[in-house]
Design an enzyme around this catalytic site. Structure first.
Site, PDB file in Angstrom:
ATOM      1  N   GLU A  14       0.828  -1.196   0.000  1.00 22.98           N
ATOM      2  CA  GLU A  14       0.000   0.000   0.000  1.00 22.98           C
ATOM      3  C   GLU A  14       0.867   1.251   0.000  1.00 22.98           C
ATOM      4  OE1 GLU A  14      -3.292   2.030   3.052  1.00 22.98           O
ATOM      5  OE2 GLU A  14      -2.061   0.312   3.672  1.00 22.98           O
ATOM      6  N   LEU A  52       1.354   4.954   1.147  1.00 21.54           N
ATOM      7  CA  LEU A  52       0.901   5.863   2.189  1.00 21.54           C
ATOM      8  C   LEU A  52       1.585   7.213   1.993  1.00 21.54           C
ATOM      9  CD1 LEU A  52       1.138   3.533   5.335  1.00 21.54           C
ATOM     10  CD2 LEU A  52      -0.920   4.101   4.018  1.00 21.54           C
ATOM     11  N   ASP A 101      13.372  -2.700  13.076  1.00 22.62           N
ATOM     12  CA  ASP A 101      14.273  -1.640  12.612  1.00 22.62           C
ATOM     13  C   ASP A 101      13.649  -0.289  12.926  1.00 22.62           C
ATOM     14  OD1 ASP A 101      16.513  -0.501  11.449  1.00 22.62           O
ATOM     15  OD2 ASP A 101      15.645  -0.473   9.447  1.00 22.62           O
TER      16      ASP A 101
END
Length: 249
Positions: free
Chosen positions: A91, A93, A219
């Protein structure tokens, strides 16, 4: 077949138009595309290890999503590249630098870390059966340390086989692996000798500590967080490390 044609076919879209300039980090390149279903973000890596790396990242994003604690991109598909390597579509964003929602992100990360513990407490109070770590539904508590698939630190695969206690997992699947690489790549005799002295002492450091498995973002740093007009978000768009999460503390 070109990369674009493969991506177009795998995403089942008639429209595939690159938007903006490509970007990337130390490992992978990134590109945003307009498709029939809207914009997607695609990470591209030509190394042979790319599929394993991206599959671990996809599973990790899915695991974080199931907690419903912090927003992450919806993973779509890992796609093989001609001649080796892979792509990871997810997706898109629209994000900006994290500022307004910094404290909110901190609260959501805390919720993520406590999710499994709170789920266990709820199940025990209800007298429910506690799972053993193999299942991954939203309602199942995990009482072992590990993850259901391999994740990577950069290109380095991380073994995540389930272990009953944290010191065993940490020693066997994190520290020992690092020392093995040092031995293989550098033949560091001093490091080997020091490790042989430290290794048997590590369990003693945790003998009076209760450690509950926790889902972590692998991370978490300033380059992997952002916000939109409403919410903070976790990201891994540059793939500095593709290991997003594992059920470890």
């Amino acid at each position: 077949m070109t990369m674009e044609k493969i991506l177009k076919a795998e995403l089942n879209t008639n429209i595939l138009k690159a938007v903006g300039s490509s970007g990337g980090g130390c490992i992978s390149q990134g590109q945003t595309y307009e498709t029939d279903s809207g914009r997607v973000f695609v990470k591209i890596n030509h190394k042979p290890q790319a599929r394993k790396m991206f599959e671990g990242e996809m599973a990790s994003l899915e695991a974080i999503q199931k907690t419903n604690t912090v927003r992450v991109p919806q993973p779509i598909k890992v796609i093989d590249l001609p001649g080796g390597g892979a792509m990871f579509a997810m997706e898109y964003l629209k994000m900006k630098h994290l500022s307004k929602y910094s404290s909110k992100l901190g609260e959501q990360i805390a919720e993520l870390h406590l999710y499994n513990q709170k789920l266990g407490e709820k199940l025990r109070s209800e007298g429910s059966t506690i799972g053993k770590g193999a299942g991954h539904s939203e309602s199942q508590y995990v009482d072992k340390f590990g993850f259901h698939t391999t994740t990577c630190c950069g290109y380095i695969p991380q073994v995540n086989e389930w272990q009953s206690d944290w010191p065993t997992f940490f020693i066997r699947h994190r520290l020992q692996d690092q020392l093995d690489m040092i031995e293989r790549d550098y033949g560091d005799r001093e490091a080997r000798e020091l490790w042989s002295q430290l290794k048997p002492k590590i369990p003693e450091m945790f003998c009076d500590v209760e450690i509950v498995p926790s889902l972590l973002h692998g991370d978490l740093w300033a380059g992997n967080v952002a916000e939109d007009t409403k919410y903070p978000k976790l990201q891994d768009l540059t793939n500095e490390t593709s290991s997003i999460s594992s059920l470890i503390t």
